[in-house]
Every structure is written in structure tokens, then in C-alpha cells.
Scaffold this active site. Structure first.
Site, mmCIF file in Angstrom:
data_model
loop_
_atom_site.group_PDB
_atom_site.id
_atom_site.type_symbol
_atom_site.label_atom_id
_atom_site.label_comp_id
_atom_site.label_asym_id
_atom_site.label_seq_id
_atom_site.Cartn_x
_atom_site.Cartn_y
_atom_site.Cartn_z
ATOM 1 N N HIS A 465 0.837 -1.206 0.000
ATOM 2 C CA HIS A 465 0.000 0.000 0.000
ATOM 3 C C HIS A 465 0.876 1.261 0.000
ATOM 4 O O HIS A 465 0.727 2.136 -0.867
ATOM 5 C CB HIS A 465 -0.918 -0.019 1.231
ATOM 6 C CG HIS A 465 -1.806 1.176 1.355
ATOM 7 N ND1 HIS A 465 -3.147 1.154 1.051
ATOM 8 C CD2 HIS A 465 -1.557 2.459 1.745
ATOM 9 C CE1 HIS A 465 -3.676 2.344 1.238
ATOM 10 N NE2 HIS A 465 -2.729 3.153 1.674
ATOM 11 N N GLU A 466 1.788 1.345 0.955
ATOM 12 C CA GLU A 466 2.620 2.543 1.042
ATOM 13 C C GLU A 466 3.534 2.666 -0.174
ATOM 14 O O GLU A 466 3.814 3.766 -0.644
ATOM 15 C CB GLU A 466 3.446 2.544 2.334
ATOM 16 C CG GLU A 466 2.606 2.523 3.615
ATOM 17 C CD GLU A 466 1.531 3.604 3.671
ATOM 18 O OE1 GLU A 466 1.682 4.657 3.015
ATOM 19 O OE2 GLU A 466 0.506 3.390 4.350
HETATM 20 ZN ZN ZN Z 1 -3.012 5.225 1.883
#
Ligand code: ZN
Length: 675
Positions: A465-466
Site C-alpha cells: 500500500h505505502e
Molecule cells: Zn493510503
């Protein structure tokens, strides 16, 4: 004496000397950077700077960006390597920095100058990305009340101040009401509660335990305690926090009502029908009506699955637990038991397959394949031994860089995030093209002994995600500061690239290459993978419907002109329309809904699901073409990642997908496909 913070800000091509920055450097550097930025502002609004985009940018953007980078380094260190001295230095300078930005955003002379730039004949010939940056700047001035005159202007400022104070009060009441409650329970009352929670709550010198309403205690007690009366007692305390049913000093009822009234007044002053309209000006969703339709459509589709989830839970409770009348305080408990019965696997077992080096390597290979880059280790001054720096290259040339700081430690904020060290920018001060650099910060459990760190499947998802946010920042080809990378991207589309990357963590062809047992080196067994995937969608219908309930409530409260006077009625109407679970009459969740009243989510809560529609639909293009299809990767990179905020998100999406977003992929990923 050189100040490494001034070097950070003064040498755009160099990386910050993080290891050399000391708390005593902060105040002198920030004073200097603020003075320079202030001088630039005065110059920018004077006749010395013509109403010309480049001239204005060369004076103002250069100075403000230096301040931003310098202060960014301070804020970053405060978040990842805090010490009392650094915290004090940060706190000392924060009000000055905030004051400057507030003044900058409300400067009438600067607004007039930007308007003159936009009205000049040269403006029509600016490149598209600079026109977008200019339009965004003008829009933000208008939303900040810059067009208002006389009493309206004064009133607007009063409303802003009062709204800020009310939001703070709201948040403080939630904290104080949460902190203000505790319940002493004997060990005998805590049957079923996990050992780590028991250990954390034991009262020194006693056999008793102190239970609180904080999530690390409240959640496991609700999930695991077999004592139903105890669960009911805690649930009651939790759901009446900051309401008229709890301590009067922390009651948020009047606070949220006044917040709604003042937001409506702010909207009226700005010439909009509602606060929801104001909120959507800078978002991808076109109108409150479109959001209402979106949320209601999603709720309608999720409903049968939510009903099935509910029926399954209640049947299980009756059959296996002898519980014939499942109440609100039973649901987490019953659901946990049901989940264990259906998907028996331990996350600890899964974790043995995800070693940090293997996962990181697999992630890098995936990104290299999809987006035609090479990720190579680089060297840089860092704030902790475990932090690494990597260079992102294409065709042998660097295009970006990132720091990666994976492990939890004291002095580091919890959670995970991507932040920018600097942005891509064709600098107007003759220093050439500045390449983007990102921070990728996680809080995984550090390695123990000689073995590599082990990541849970959730950790792997967090990392992807990051990294998705990081790719949005780093792979941009936009040269204009205000719209490069994640800058200038609509708020409700900003999670597209991050959630997009999460999808890979549910694919066998990805996970099997990402996994390697810490002892045996074997990849994740297919049977275990199948269980992980099956558990993904456990009660996804109920979760989606709850999301829809919150999103619809948020929208109606900020859309209907008389909402402040009808809060309780609207809560009931929304629940009647959407929810399939009865809630007790004392439930006051709106009174602790900090997203809406002490966060940035007012008339924006729908954004979670909105962005997920985009990310799931974007990912489905890869499902169709092949997960590692380079041509699809290239189109995604060029249409979405590279353009950043330089054009509307919808245009970017259509450029990639060849059509507007559809909801089907989201429903399919969540297991909500009609039979
Ligand atoms: Zn996010």
C-alpha cells in the site's frame, strides 16, 4: 558553523544529512527559512514581480519550497526519531510555521496577483500542467474566503476560528471520555481473553485487571470474553462516550450540532447550497447527488450479502453457542468464534513464510517488471542503522529515490505512511530538474537474533500500500511542483495507486514468489494461501453495509440545510434505510465520529469506497491482460502514475481503462457477486 537543516533546504540536488541534524539546529534554521519565505511573499506581491507565472514562481515557490523541505525534515525526524529536545524544538516552531502558511493562503494581494497572472495573455500559452496548478491555486483562495468583502469576510474568519476550536473540543471530549472510564474485573470474569491482554491490564500488586475503552483492550475483550454481562457493560460505556448519556463535561451533542450549523453557514457565505457542495469542489465526485447515488447503489448491492452474513452469524450463535438473541455486544464475540470455526489458521503460521528480504525483493522485482524501472541500493545519511536508501532508475539514469524504514522502535510514531522528502520539479531558479525522493515508513516487528524479520500478511499488504503511494510520488513525469506526483490529486482518488498495489497481495502468482519459509525456504503452501483468501471476505457484506451507513449519514448531515436540528432523526433514518443490524437505543456513535468532526472526512467518508472502486477496476485490467503484462503496466504508469495531479483523476482513469470506472471488480474482489 554550517546548519545541516539549511543545507537540506539550500542544496536541492543533495539528500538531507539526516544523521547530522540536531535539535539545536531547528530554531535558527526555521527562523531563517521563515524570514526568507516572508521576504519572498512581500516581494511577490510588490510591483517588483510582474504578473507572470514564471516570475512569481521563481520568487515565491522557490522560497516556500525551501521552507517546506527544511520543516519537512524536522517533522520527519520528530515522527521517526523523536527525543524530548527535538519534540520541544518542533513544538516551539510549529506555531510560527502554521502562522506563515495561514497568512500565505489568505493574502489578498497574492490572490490579486494570481488573478492577474490568470488574466494575462501569456496564461493561455502556459503548458497544461502550469495552467492546472494556477487554477488549483485560485480555487483554494476562493474556498479560503478570498472573494469575500466587508462583514462577510469578517464573519467567515470568525466561523473558521470557531470551527477549528469546536473540532479540537470534539476530539478532546472523545479522548477524555475514553480515558475517563475504567472497569476493574477479576481474572475469573475475563475467561477467554488472550494472555497478552490479561498481562497488559493486570493491576500491580493485585489479581484484578483494569479494563479500559482503548482499542487494544476494548476490542479483544469484545471479541474473546465469554462473560456476556461484562461485554454488555463495556459496550454500553463505549457506545455512550461523549454523549448526553455519559459524563456531562465530555458531551459532544452541542459541539457537533454547532459544527454542522457553522459548516452550513460557511457554505452559504461561499455561495454554495451546502457544506457537502463545498467539500466536493476539490474532489473527484461531481456532486452530492452523485455521491448519494453511489453510496445507495453500493448499499443495495451489498445488502443481500450482509443479510446472509447476519443470518449465518445468528444461526451459528444459536447452534454452537446456545445464544438465541444475539445483541450488539455479542456480535464481535460470535463472529470471532465463527471465523475460527470456518477458517482455522493462525496468522503466526502464515508469518513464517514472509521474511523481510524475500518480500522486499519480490516487491521490487514486481515493480521493476510492471513499470520498467530498476531499483538499486544507494547510500545516504540516515536517522537509524536499520534505514536503507534506494535509487530508482530507468535506462541507467536515476529518476527518483526512497528511504525505507521498516521497524517499530521507541521514539517512532506508530502506523505506516509515505511522505515526500522533495518533489519532482523543473526548478525556476536555474538549478535544473529536481528528482522526487520519498520516505516509506512502516512499524513491523524488528528481527530477533540472527533470523530475518517476519512479516504478517497484513504487514505485506501495508508495505505494498505505502509503496503504491510512493510510486505515485516517484514515477511522476510532471515538472510542476503543485501538481507533480501526489500533489494536486483529488482527495477521493488519492488512494487509487496505494489500494491498487494491495491487490497483488491476494494473488497466488505473486505471493508464491514473495514467500519463503524462514527455516525451510519453502513457498507458502497453496492450501494455506486458499484459507487466507477465503478469510479475506469474511463478513465483507456487513462491513460494506456499515461503511455505506456511515457514508450516507455523513453526506446527509452535510447536505441537508436543517440537519443540525435533526441529527438524531437523520441517524435513525439512515440506519432504517441501510443497516441490517439492530442497534440499542443508547448507541451514540456519531458523538465519537472524529473522522467527521475532528478530521478531514466531512462530506468525504464515501471516499474510501470510491477510491476502492477505482483501484479494483484498475487492477481488473491486469487480471484480464495478465498480472505481469508489461503493456498494461506501461499504460497504467503513463495514464495514472506519471500524470499525478496535472489533470482530473477521472480523465486519467478513462485514459487508462478506456471507459469510466465500474463497480463490478470491487464487488467481485469482496466476494459480493450475485448468485
Ligand atoms: Zn493510503
Amino acid at each position: 558553523m554550517t546548519n545541516p537543516l539549511l543545507d537540506v533546504a539550500g542544496q536541492p540536488a543533495e539528500l538531507p544529512r539526516f544523521a547530522d541534524i540536531r535539535p539545536e539546529h531547528v530554531t535558527p534554521a526555521i527562523e531563517r527559512l521563515l524570514a526568507d519565505a516572508d521576504a519572498a511573499l512581500q516581494q511577490a506581491v510588490s510591483d517588483a514581480v510582474p504578473a507572470d507565472y514564471h516570475a512569481l514562481s521563481a520568487v515565491l515557490d522557490v522560497a516556500v519550497e525551501r521552507l517546506r523541505r527544511g520543516w519537512g525534515a524536522v517533522g520527519h525526524l520528530q515522527a521517526v526519531a523523536d527525543t524530548p529536545a527535538l519534540r520541544a524544538a518542533y513544538a516551539e516552531n510549529l506555531p510560527r510555521v502554521t502562522e506563515f502558511y495561514t497568512r500565505l493562503g489568505a493574502d489578498e494581494r497574492l490572490y490579486a496577483k494570481y488573478k492577474a497572472v490568470a488574466a494575462s495573455p501569456a496564461a493561455a500559452h502556459l503548458p497544461a500542467e502550469q495552467r492546472k496548478a494556477l487554477a488549483d491555486a485560485l480555487r483554494d483562495f476562493v474556498l479560503g474566503g478570498a472573494e469575500l468583502q466587508g462583514p462577510a469576510r469578517e464573519r467567515f474568519a470568525q466561523v473558521q476560528d470557531r470551527l477549528a476550536a469546536l473540532s479540537q473540543t470534539f476530539g478532546e471530549h472523545v479522548l477524555d471520555a475514553t480515558d475517563g472510564y475504567s472497569l476493574v474485573a477479576s481474572a475469573g470474569q475475563l475467561d477467554g481473553v488472550p494472555a497478552d491482554v490479561l498481562a497488559a491490564t493486570r493491576i500491580d500488586g493485585s489479581e484484578d485487571h483494569k479494563l479500559t475503552l482503548h482499542a487494544p483492550v476494548y476490542m479483544p475483550v469484545m471479541q474473546y470474553a465469554t462473560n456476556r454481562a461484562l461485554r454488555e457493560q463495556l459496550f454500553h460505556a463505549h457506545s455512550t462516550r461523549a454523549s448526553e448519556l455519559g459524563a456531562p463535561a465530555f458531551d459532544n451533542t452541542a459541539t457537533l450540532r454547532e459544527l454542522l450549523e457553522l459548516r452550513q453557514e460557511e457554505a452559504t457565505l461561499l455561495g454554495h447550497a451546502s457544506y457537502a457542495d463545498v467539500s466536493l469542489v476539490a474532489k473527484m465526485a461531481a456532486s452530492p447527488g452523485q455521491v448519494l447515488d453511489f453510496v445507495r447503489d453500493l448499499a443495495r448491492r451489498a445488502r443481500p450479502f450482509a443479510e446472509a452474513d447476519r443470518d449465518e452469524m445468528e444461526a451459528f450463535a444459536a447452534r454452537e453457542l446456545g445464544l438465541l438473541d444475539v445483541q450488539a455486544w455479542d456480535r464481535a464475540f460470535v463472529s470471532e468464534k465463527l471465523k475460527q470455526a470456518r477458517f482455522a489458521f493462525s496468522s503466526d503460521e502464515v508469518k513464517q513464510y514472509f521474511t523481510e528480504p524475500r518480500v522486499l525483493d519480490g516487491l521490487f522485482r514486481l515493480v521493476e517488471t510492471l513499470f520498467d524501472v530498476a531499483i538499486r541500493p544507494g547510500s545516504a545519511s540516515v536517522w537509524h542503522d536499520s534505514v536503507r536508501y534506494f535509487s530508482v532508475e530507468r535506462g541507467g539514469e536515476p529518476i527518483a529515490g526512497f528511504y525505507i524504514d521498516l521497524y517499530a522502535r521507541s521514539g517512532k510514531d506508530s502506523g505506516a505512511w509515505m511522505d515526500d522528502v522533495r518533489q519532482r520539479w523543473q526548478r525556476p531558479d536555474g538549478r535544473g530538474l529536481q528528482l522526487p525522493v520519498a520516505h516509506l515508513i512502516c512499524n513491523f516487528a524488528p528481527p530477533v537474533g540472527a533470523l530475518p524479520a517476519l512479516l504478517t500478511h497484513d504487514d505485506v499488504i501495508t508495505l505494498f500500500h505505502e509503496f503504491g503511494h510512493g510510486l505515485h510520488h516517484m514515477l511522476t513525469r510532471v515538472d510542476e511542483l503543485a501538481v507533480a506526483g501526489i500533489a494536486g490529486v483529488e482527495w477521493d482518488a488519492a488512494e487509487l495507486p496505494s489500494q491498487f498495489m494491495e491487490n497483488f497481495c491476494w494473488e497466488w502468482d505473486v505471493l508464491s514468489h514473495l514467500s519463503s519459509h524462514v527455516q525451510t525456504g519453502a513457498p507458502l503452501p497453496r492450501a494455506l494461501f486458499d484459507k487466507v483468501v477465503a478469510a479475506r471476505n469474511f463478513q465483507s457484506g456487513l462491513a460494506m453495509l456499515r461503511h455505506c451507513e456511515y457514508a450516507l449519514l455523513d453526506m446527509r448531515l452535510h447536505l441537508e440545510p436543517d440537519a443540525a436540528a435533526r441529527v438524531a432523526a437523520i441517524v435513525d433514518e439512515v440506519r432504517a434505510e441501510v443497516s441490517v443490524l439492530a442497534m440499542p437505543a443508547f448507541h451514540r456513535y456519531l458523538n465519537t465520529f472524529t473522522h467527521l468532526f475532528d478530521g478531514g472526512y466531512a462530506a468525504g467518508y464515501y471516499g474510501y469506497a470510491w477510491a476502492e472502486v477505482l483501484s479494483a477496476d484498475a487492477f481488473s485490467a491486469f487480471e484480464e491482460a495478465g498480472l505481469f503484462d508489461p503493456a498494461t503496466g506501461r499504460r497504467y504508469r503513463e495514464a495514472i502514475l506519471e500524470v499525478g495531479g496535472s489533470r482530473p483523476a477521472l480523465e486519467s482513469f478513462v485514459a487508462f481503462r478506456g471507459r469510466e470506472p465500474r463497480i463490478d471488480a470491487l464487488l467481485r474482489h469482496q466476494g459480493m457477486v450475485p448468485a
